[in-house]
Design an enzyme around this catalytic site. Structure first.
Site, PDB file in Angstrom:
ATOM      1  N   ARG A 103       0.817  -1.202   0.000  1.00 17.26           N
ATOM      2  CA  ARG A 103       0.000   0.000   0.000  1.00 17.26           C
ATOM      3  C   ARG A 103       0.853   1.254   0.000  1.00 17.26           C
ATOM      4  NH1 ARG A 103      -4.511  -0.590   3.778  1.00 17.26           N
ATOM      5  NH2 ARG A 103      -5.212  -1.554   1.844  1.00 17.26           N
ATOM      6  N   TYR A 104       1.876   1.251   0.824  1.00 11.47           N
ATOM      7  CA  TYR A 104       2.733   2.432   0.947  1.00 11.47           C
ATOM      8  C   TYR A 104       3.961   2.259   0.069  1.00 11.47           C
ATOM      9  CZ  TYR A 104      -0.080   3.289   5.151  1.00 11.47           C
ATOM     10  OH  TYR A 104      -1.102   3.504   6.025  1.00 11.47           O
ATOM     11  N   ARG A 154       7.159   0.085   1.929  1.00  9.63           N
ATOM     12  CA  ARG A 154       7.011  -1.021   2.877  1.00  9.63           C
ATOM     13  C   ARG A 154       5.826  -1.898   2.509  1.00  9.63           C
ATOM     14  NH1 ARG A 154       5.520   3.852   4.341  1.00  9.63           N
ATOM     15  NH2 ARG A 154       3.897   4.323   5.858  1.00  9.63           N
ATOM     16  N   CYS A 206      -3.989 -17.594  14.519  1.00  8.38           N
ATOM     17  CA  CYS A 206      -3.695 -16.840  15.733  1.00  8.38           C
ATOM     18  C   CYS A 206      -3.892 -17.781  16.917  1.00  8.38           C
ATOM     19  CB  CYS A 206      -4.645 -15.654  15.875  1.00  8.38           C
ATOM     20  SG  CYS A 206      -4.159 -14.236  14.879  1.00  8.38           S
ATOM     21  N   CYS A 246      -9.118 -12.524  18.679  1.00  7.23           N
ATOM     22  CA  CYS A 246      -9.602 -11.278  19.293  1.00  7.23           C
ATOM     23  C   CYS A 246     -11.001 -10.993  18.744  1.00  7.23           C
ATOM     24  CB  CYS A 246      -8.697 -10.110  18.935  1.00  7.23           C
ATOM     25  SG  CYS A 246      -6.986 -10.346  19.395  1.00  7.23           S
ATOM     26  N   CYS A 292     -11.082  -8.286  16.047  1.00  9.48           N
ATOM     27  CA  CYS A 292     -10.174  -8.451  14.905  1.00  9.48           C
ATOM     28  C   CYS A 292     -10.741  -7.780  13.654  1.00  9.48           C
ATOM     29  CB  CYS A 292      -9.945  -9.936  14.622  1.00  9.48           C
ATOM     30  SG  CYS A 292      -8.843 -10.213  13.221  1.00  9.48           S
ATOM     31  N   ARG A 311      -9.761  -8.456  10.731  1.00  8.33           N
ATOM     32  CA  ARG A 311      -9.858  -9.485   9.692  1.00  8.33           C
ATOM     33  C   ARG A 311     -10.714 -10.659  10.164  1.00  8.33           C
ATOM     34  NH1 ARG A 311      -3.909  -8.662   9.887  1.00  8.33           N
ATOM     35  NH2 ARG A 311      -3.499  -6.864   8.554  1.00  8.33           N
ATOM     36  N   ASP A 315     -11.924  -0.304  13.413  1.00  7.06           N
ATOM     37  CA  ASP A 315     -12.257  -0.361  11.984  1.00  7.06           C
ATOM     38  C   ASP A 315     -13.742  -0.623  11.733  1.00  7.06           C
ATOM     39  OD1 ASP A 315      -9.760   0.157  10.909  1.00  7.06           O
ATOM     40  OD2 ASP A 315      -9.130  -1.931  11.090  1.00  7.06           O
ATOM     41  N   ASP A 341      -7.671   4.081  10.244  1.00  2.00           N
ATOM     42  CA  ASP A 341      -7.247   3.398   9.020  1.00  2.00           C
ATOM     43  C   ASP A 341      -8.352   3.625   7.995  1.00  2.00           C
ATOM     44  OD1 ASP A 341      -5.581   1.909   7.386  1.00  2.00           O
ATOM     45  OD2 ASP A 341      -5.227   0.373   8.902  1.00  2.00           O
ATOM     46  N   LYS A 376      -3.359   4.689   7.053  1.00  9.12           N
ATOM     47  CA  LYS A 376      -3.581   5.269   8.377  1.00  9.12           C
ATOM     48  C   LYS A 376      -3.523   6.797   8.333  1.00  9.12           C
ATOM     49  CE  LYS A 376      -1.382   1.226  10.310  1.00  9.12           C
ATOM     50  NZ  LYS A 376      -0.886   0.689   9.020  1.00  9.12           N
TER      51      LYS A 376
HETATM   52  C1  LIG Z   1      -0.116  -0.305   8.881  1.00  9.80           C
HETATM   53  C2  LIG Z   1       0.360  -0.772   7.606  1.00  9.80           C
HETATM   54  C3  LIG Z   1       1.719  -0.660   7.267  1.00  9.80           C
HETATM   55  C4  LIG Z   1       2.746  -0.052   8.182  1.00  9.80           C
HETATM   56  O1  LIG Z   1       2.457   1.274   8.429  1.00  9.80           O
HETATM   57  P1  LIG Z   1       3.393   2.162   9.333  1.00  9.80           P
HETATM   58  O2  LIG Z   1       2.671   3.449   9.453  1.00  9.80           O
HETATM   59  O3  LIG Z   1       4.691   2.259   8.623  1.00  9.80           O
HETATM   60  O4  LIG Z   1       3.541   1.450  10.650  1.00  9.80           O
HETATM   61  C5  LIG Z   1       2.112  -1.113   6.037  1.00  9.80           C
HETATM   62  N1  LIG Z   1       1.228  -1.647   5.160  1.00  9.80           N
HETATM   63  C6  LIG Z   1      -0.081  -1.747   5.456  1.00  9.80           C
HETATM   64  C7  LIG Z   1      -1.017  -2.325   4.440  1.00  9.80           C
HETATM   65  C8  LIG Z   1      -0.563  -1.323   6.685  1.00  9.80           C
HETATM   66  O5  LIG Z   1      -1.859  -1.442   6.982  1.00  9.80           O
END
Ligand SMILES: *Cc1c(COP(=O)(O)O)cnc(C)c1O
Length: 434
Positions: free
Chosen positions: A121-122, A125, A134, A138, A141, A143, A302, A339, A346
């Site tokens: 997504r980002y 990362r 799990c 929870c 959760c 998911r 969520d 989120d 986020k």
């Molecule tokens: C939360 C999340 C991350 C990590 O986000 P950070 O703000 O760097 O902690 C990476 N990918 C996805 C899809 C997420 O939901």
């Protein structure tokens, strides 16, 4: 570490002639997890009315239950209906209430999945879903619709396309092992995975998201820490929601991880009836610091199905942030985030501290209500940034990399990009112009 009387009672009911070695074995804990209402009554001594029992059975049919004997032992049975551990672990009929706006995949993790088991997504990362399992389900959760669905751990072969994707995308510098719970993997499997990721030169940091320190602290063995320790820098974010969860056993697990050089963070979820209280969150965050865990995120609950009864208004979160910032150590203050439904990621939410602004002054207020002025510099020479470090004297010396070109509001602020506005794709006025 000796067991509490309550733990001994539960242990004895699960297995006659019980010995502590078994209780401390994480696999024994998983094998003996509580999955039925009858077990809750016979083993934990909880008492339900016949109607309650029918409702709970119905709920479990849709959203399964699984509670480790250890986590179960934290429930205060004298007032279990209000117990924060009980509320996170035992189903409630209200989970079956569907609300308008509830979604099965509110974060669109499936849509942002270029290969199986990966969410990208980002820019830099990825979220790597290495386990669908799990040790405790929870109730909150995000998911939860998938829980108990494909209840399995993908094989190393099945994860290969994801590993290949990370290898081929050099902008990925942070790999977040998630799930499910990645620590459901055996030591050997986890090591195989960590070592494969560590071999990729552009991966700078590895993160593990695990609730084991909370729901099954016996998973944190010396051997596990030794393994993780070989692949540093590794960060582990866990998920405490209430100070009551920081038992002596949990704290011991956290100490092991910290001693192993693993940087610890915590992600809490704001839950109605569990921790929607500024004083609870403040105490939780302070106690986490004592265990060398840095509060990282506080999540707004969520919009997943079955979570209606857990949701608070956003105002509760802002009120909590107001009660933390300035009032306690900055280290104890997490970032409150929503989120974004639809996969926007986020979004941080904060009380306002910037009250007003002129050309040379900003007006701020602090946590006590003091209103103050900050006079801005009379002369500040802005440097024009064309992202060419060769012509800049700030000594960063990066090469221009188009994959990191500015986006979003950052792009509007940048010097080199001529974009002056961001316009939704379906903007009627713009469609008319074409
Ligand atoms: C939360 C999340 C991350 C990590 O986000 P950070 O703000 O760097 O902690 C990476 N990918 C996805 C899809 C997420 O939901």
């Amino acid at each position: 570490m000796s067991l509490t009387l309550r733990q001994k009672t539960i242990a004895e009911k699960l297995e006659k002639g019980f010995d502590i070695k078994k209780w401390q074995d994480w696999k024994w804990q998983i094998r003996n997890s509580i999955r039925t209402i009858e077990q809750l009554e016979s083993i934990a001594g909880l008492e339900f009315t016949p109607e309650e029992r029918v409702q709970l059975e119905k709920t479990i049919d849709k959203f399964p239950m699984s509670i480790t004997p250890y986590y179960l032992s934290l429930i205060n049975i004298d007032d279990f209906r209000n117990d924060p551990v009980y509320l996170q672990a035992v189903p409630r009929a209200s989970e079956l209430i569907m609300n308008e706006g509830d979604m099965s995949d509110p974060l669109s993790e499936d849509k942002d999945s270029p290969v199986p088991f990966l969410t990208h997504r980002y820019p830099d990362r990825v979220l790597f879903h290495v386990s669908n399992l799990c040790s405790m389900y929870c109730r909150h959760c995000t998911r939860k619709i998938k829980v108990g669905d494909k209840d399995s751990i993908p094989s190393f072969e099945q994860l290969q396309p994801a590993i290949q994707y990370i290898k081929e995308n050099e902008q990925i510098r942070d790999v977040l092992l998630s799930g499910g719970d990645p620590l459901m993997l055996d030591d050997d499997k986890l090591e195989q995975l960590l070592s494969a990721i560590r071999e990729i030169p552009h991966v700078e940091i590895i993160r593990i998201g695990s609730r084991m320190p909370v729901v099954l602290p016996y998973r944190i063995t010396d051997k596990l820490v030794k393994i993780i320790n070989k692949y540093h820098p590794v960060f582990l974010n866990t998920h405490f929601n209430h100070p009551r969860e920081l038992s002596s056993i949990s704290r011991e697990a956290l100490a092991k991880l910290a001693d192993g050089g693993i940087v610890l963070g915590n992600q809490s979820v704001l839950l109605a009836g569990v921790n929607d209280c500024p004083r609870i969150i403040k105490r939780l965050c302070q106690k986490l610091l004592i265990s060398r865990v840095r509060p990282y995120y506080l999540y707004q609950c969520d919009l997943s199905e079955g979570l209606t009864h857990f949701r608070t208004p956003v105002g509760k979160g802002i009120e909590i942030m107001e009660s933390l910032i300035g009032h306690t150590s900055g280290l104890a203050v997490p970032t409150y985030v929503i989120d974004a439904p639809g996969g926007g990621g986020k979004i941080p939410v904060m009380p306002n501290y910037l009250i007003s602004w002129s050309t040379n002054k900003v007006i701020l207020r602090n946590y006590e209500g003091v209103i103050t002025t900050y006079k801005e510099p009379d002369s500040y020479e802005t440097t024009f940034c064309d992202r060419n470090c060769d012509t800049c004297n700030l000594q960063l010396n990066l090469t221009i990399d188009e994959s990191n070109a500015p986006i979003g509001v950052q792009m509007l602020l940048s010097d080199e990009d001529r974009t002056i506005s961001l316009t939704p794709a379906d903007n009627k006025r713009m469609i008319r112009r074409h």
